[in-house]
Design a protein around this motif. Structure first.
Motif, PDB file in Angstrom:
ATOM      1  N   GLY A  43      64.010  44.992  40.817  1.00 30.96           N
ATOM      2  CA  GLY A  43      62.593  44.623  40.660  1.00 30.96           C
ATOM      3  C   GLY A  43      61.916  45.536  39.532  1.00 30.96           C
ATOM      4  O   GLY A  43      60.621  45.237  39.425  1.00 30.96           O
ATOM      5  N   GLU A  44      62.668  46.541  39.184  1.00 27.98           N
ATOM      6  CA  GLU A  44      61.825  47.390  38.336  1.00 27.98           C
ATOM      7  C   GLU A  44      61.983  46.638  36.867  1.00 27.98           C
ATOM      8  O   GLU A  44      62.960  45.769  36.604  1.00 27.98           O
ATOM      9  CB  GLU A  44      62.783  48.735  37.956  1.00 27.98           C
ATOM     10  N   VAL A  45      60.751  46.868  36.117  1.00 30.52           N
ATOM     11  CA  VAL A  45      60.559  46.576  34.970  1.00 30.52           C
ATOM     12  C   VAL A  45      60.670  47.467  33.644  1.00 30.52           C
ATOM     13  O   VAL A  45      60.034  48.646  33.967  1.00 30.52           O
ATOM     14  CB  VAL A  45      59.010  45.799  34.752  1.00 30.52           C
ATOM     15  N   VAL A  46      61.430  47.212  32.700  1.00 34.65           N
ATOM     16  CA  VAL A  46      61.823  47.884  31.722  1.00 34.65           C
ATOM     17  C   VAL A  46      61.601  47.418  30.414  1.00 34.65           C
ATOM     18  O   VAL A  46      61.647  46.097  30.272  1.00 34.65           O
ATOM     19  CB  VAL A  46      63.327  48.668  31.976  1.00 34.65           C
ATOM     20  N   SER A  47      61.355  48.331  29.407  1.00 39.25           N
ATOM     21  CA  SER A  47      61.081  47.863  28.126  1.00 39.25           C
ATOM     22  C   SER A  47      62.290  48.258  27.228  1.00 39.25           C
ATOM     23  O   SER A  47      62.855  49.224  27.387  1.00 39.25           O
ATOM     24  CB  SER A  47      59.774  48.167  27.455  1.00 39.25           C
ATOM     25  N   ALA A  48      62.883  47.647  26.222  1.00 42.93           N
ATOM     26  CA  ALA A  48      63.697  47.948  25.108  1.00 42.93           C
ATOM     27  C   ALA A  48      63.269  49.298  24.475  1.00 42.93           C
ATOM     28  O   ALA A  48      64.320  50.162  24.469  1.00 42.93           O
ATOM     29  CB  ALA A  48      63.982  46.681  24.165  1.00 42.93           C
ATOM     30  N   PRO A  49      61.908  49.641  24.128  1.00 32.54           N
ATOM     31  CA  PRO A  49      61.742  50.568  23.405  1.00 32.54           C
ATOM     32  C   PRO A  49      61.896  51.851  24.342  1.00 32.54           C
ATOM     33  O   PRO A  49      62.339  52.936  23.942  1.00 32.54           O
ATOM     34  CB  PRO A  49      60.313  50.598  23.061  1.00 32.54           C
ATOM     35  N   SER A  50      61.659  51.699  25.790  1.00 31.60           N
ATOM     36  CA  SER A  50      61.820  52.755  26.409  1.00 31.60           C
ATOM     37  C   SER A  50      63.142  53.109  27.059  1.00 31.60           C
ATOM     38  O   SER A  50      63.657  54.429  26.943  1.00 31.60           O
ATOM     39  CB  SER A  50      61.081  52.667  27.782  1.00 31.60           C
ATOM     40  N   LEU A  51      63.990  52.163  26.869  1.00 34.44           N
ATOM     41  CA  LEU A  51      65.332  52.390  27.452  1.00 34.44           C
ATOM     42  C   LEU A  51      65.945  53.077  26.083  1.00 34.44           C
ATOM     43  O   LEU A  51      67.029  53.731  26.218  1.00 34.44           O
ATOM     44  CB  LEU A  51      66.172  50.829  27.510  1.00 34.44           C
ATOM     45  N   GLY A  52      65.703  52.190  24.839  1.00 30.09           N
ATOM     46  CA  GLY A  52      66.124  52.928  23.646  1.00 30.09           C
ATOM     47  C   GLY A  52      66.069  54.201  23.297  1.00 30.09           C
ATOM     48  O   GLY A  52      66.994  55.064  23.013  1.00 30.09           O
ATOM     49  N   GLN A  53      64.844  54.840  23.898  1.00 30.77           N
ATOM     50  CA  GLN A  53      64.555  56.334  23.696  1.00 30.77           C
ATOM     51  C   GLN A  53      65.412  56.990  24.681  1.00 30.77           C
ATOM     52  O   GLN A  53      65.854  58.326  24.209  1.00 30.77           O
ATOM     53  CB  GLN A  53      63.215  56.394  23.942  1.00 30.77           C
ATOM     54  N   ALA A  54      65.511  56.533  26.025  1.00 31.27           N
ATOM     55  CA  ALA A  54      66.339  57.289  26.800  1.00 31.27           C
ATOM     56  C   ALA A  54      67.942  57.331  26.291  1.00 31.27           C
ATOM     57  O   ALA A  54      68.563  58.326  26.687  1.00 31.27           O
ATOM     58  CB  ALA A  54      66.424  56.692  28.331  1.00 31.27           C
ATOM     59  N   LEU A  55      68.458  56.355  25.737  1.00 24.50           N
ATOM     60  CA  LEU A  55      69.789  56.061  25.239  1.00 24.50           C
ATOM     61  C   LEU A  55      69.666  56.843  23.945  1.00 24.50           C
ATOM     62  O   LEU A  55      70.852  57.128  23.328  1.00 24.50           O
ATOM     63  CB  LEU A  55      69.891  54.713  25.198  1.00 24.50           C
ATOM     64  N   SER A  58      67.875  52.830  18.661  1.00 27.19           N
ATOM     65  CA  SER A  58      66.540  51.723  18.567  1.00 27.19           C
ATOM     66  C   SER A  58      66.466  50.670  19.626  1.00 27.19           C
ATOM     67  O   SER A  58      67.355  50.575  20.422  1.00 27.19           O
ATOM     68  CB  SER A  58      66.634  51.161  17.123  1.00 27.19           C
ATOM     69  N   ALA A  59      65.210  49.981  19.553  1.00 22.66           N
ATOM     70  CA  ALA A  59      65.073  48.999  20.552  1.00 22.66           C
ATOM     71  C   ALA A  59      66.102  47.850  20.375  1.00 22.66           C
ATOM     72  O   ALA A  59      66.293  47.218  21.324  1.00 22.66           O
ATOM     73  CB  ALA A  59      63.786  48.750  20.605  1.00 22.66           C
ATOM     74  N   THR A  60      66.469  47.802  19.420  1.00 24.15           N
ATOM     75  CA  THR A  60      67.030  46.334  18.686  1.00 24.15           C
ATOM     76  C   THR A  60      68.362  46.221  19.523  1.00 24.15           C
ATOM     77  O   THR A  60      68.484  44.988  20.267  1.00 24.15           O
ATOM     78  CB  THR A  60      67.322  46.517  17.204  1.00 24.15           C
ATOM     79  N   PRO A  61      69.342  47.274  19.618  1.00 23.45           N
ATOM     80  CA  PRO A  61      70.539  46.861  20.222  1.00 23.45           C
ATOM     81  C   PRO A  61      70.265  46.988  21.686  1.00 23.45           C
ATOM     82  O   PRO A  61      71.152  46.143  22.579  1.00 23.45           O
ATOM     83  CB  PRO A  61      71.383  48.315  19.935  1.00 23.45           C
ATOM     84  N   VAL A  62      69.256  47.741  22.310  1.00 20.03           N
ATOM     85  CA  VAL A  62      68.968  47.373  23.791  1.00 20.03           C
ATOM     86  C   VAL A  62      68.381  45.843  24.052  1.00 20.03           C
ATOM     87  O   VAL A  62      68.738  45.146  24.978  1.00 20.03           O
ATOM     88  CB  VAL A  62      67.604  48.491  24.025  1.00 20.03           C
ATOM     89  N   ARG A  63      67.673  45.459  23.324  1.00 20.75           N
ATOM     90  CA  ARG A  63      66.997  44.131  23.538  1.00 20.75           C
ATOM     91  C   ARG A  63      68.060  43.064  23.382  1.00 20.75           C
ATOM     92  O   ARG A  63      68.095  42.387  24.221  1.00 20.75           O
ATOM     93  CB  ARG A  63      65.886  43.882  22.333  1.00 20.75           C
ATOM     94  N   GLU A  64      69.128  43.401  22.425  1.00 23.03           N
ATOM     95  CA  GLU A  64      69.963  42.261  22.456  1.00 23.03           C
ATOM     96  C   GLU A  64      71.079  42.302  23.749  1.00 23.03           C
ATOM     97  O   GLU A  64      71.566  41.469  24.133  1.00 23.03           O
ATOM     98  CB  GLU A  64      70.978  42.805  21.000  1.00 23.03           C
ATOM     99  N   ALA A  65      71.458  43.525  24.075  1.00 27.39           N
ATOM    100  CA  ALA A  65      72.175  43.606  25.404  1.00 27.39           C
ATOM    101  C   ALA A  65      71.423  43.248  26.574  1.00 27.39           C
ATOM    102  O   ALA A  65      72.164  42.617  27.303  1.00 27.39           O
ATOM    103  CB  ALA A  65      72.390  45.331  25.654  1.00 27.39           C
ATOM    104  N   MET A  66      70.241  43.512  26.637  1.00 25.07           N
ATOM    105  CA  MET A  66      69.415  42.806  27.746  1.00 25.07           C
ATOM    106  C   MET A  66      69.349  41.426  27.704  1.00 25.07           C
ATOM    107  O   MET A  66      69.341  40.754  28.819  1.00 25.07           O
ATOM    108  CB  MET A  66      68.146  43.320  27.766  1.00 25.07           C
TER     109      MET A  66
END
Length: 247
Positions: A43-55, A58-66
């Motif tokens: 149920g948690e909502v996450v964004s590619a930029p925030s996940l990218g920052q944690a990892l 950039s947001a691009t590979p995170v968005r592709e992975a999601m």
């Protein structure tokens, strides 16, 4: 506090990523593990930029992975917000496990006698990687090697549709108790079953392999899926007994 953020005196639950050749696959593995183990909550909502920052990417590979994870049924896209981790009810977990029990254990009858030497070497390698990862409490490595082991084993049925379906079901199963098992050293017990299964198959004991596979999958429905104990978990009804299995 969100699992993406920690206070200065807390160890981060995330592993900072180097930049391997296949960054997208590396990001995908870590995010998939986070969902399966419950580090990213249902149920948690996450964004590619925030996940990218944690990892640390950039947001691009995170968005592709999601987007890959959305196709696997682990997340759903939320317009202008990001991605929501899909919810999995106890009934969903029961149903997934029951389907796996109907598919994977009987498939061992098609695998017996159909493992050439080069495939056995690769299966032995993956079994050893599973055990090593379990002993190191490396959940990402364990889940990856476990998934590859079972997918490769099922290819010996000659049925790619079965491989894809079983792998999808395995990926969608939540294993919230797996971190506890690893800390207590009990995950290694399950890892040992991979090698035990190979030894049974080498003796052409299809019925024995079927029974062990039922036991192996049972870990997911009883301990891993609930985070409790086998005694505490309410086990779903077993699938019909195979004709090859004695009463």
């Amino acid at each position: 506090m969100s699992p993406l953020h920690t206070s200065p005196d807390q160890a981060s639950p995330w592993t900072p990523l180097e930049r391997p050749l296949n960054l997208r696959e590396t990001v995908l593995e870590q995010l998939r593990t986070a969902i399966i183990t419950g580090r990213l909550a249902e149920g948690e909502v996450v964004s590619a930029p925030s996940l990218g920052q944690a990892l640390g990417v950039s947001a691009t590979p995170v968005r592709e992975a999601m987007m890959d994870l959305a196709r696997e049924g682990l997340v759903e896209t939320i317009k202008n917000k990001g991605f929501r981790i899909t919810r999995m009810s106890p009934e969903d977990l029961r149903d997934l496990t029951q389907i796996r029990l109907l598919l994977e254990p009987p498939a061992m009858h098609f695998v017996v006698g159909n493992i050439p030497a080069e495939i056995r070497v690769e299966l032995d390698r993956l079994a050893a990687e599973c055990l090593s990862a379990a002993e190191r409490e490396d959940l990402e490595g364990y889940l990856r090697s476990d998934r590859e082991f079972h997918a490769l084993l099922l290819t010996r049925t000659g049925n790619p549709q079965l491989v894809d379906l079983a792998t999808s079901l395995r990926t969608r199963t939540r294993l919230y108790g797996i971190a506890t098992l690893a800390r207590e050293g009990r995950l290694a017990d399950s890892a040992h079953e991979h090698q035990e299964l190979l030894e049974i198959l080498s003796r052409d004991d299809a019925a024995g392999a079927e029974r062990l596979m039922c036991q192996h999958i049972g870990h997911a429905r009883s301990i891993w899926a609930t985070g409790g104990t086998e005694e505490d978990a309410a086990a779903p009804a077993d699938p019909p007994r195979s004709e090859a299995e004695p009463e």
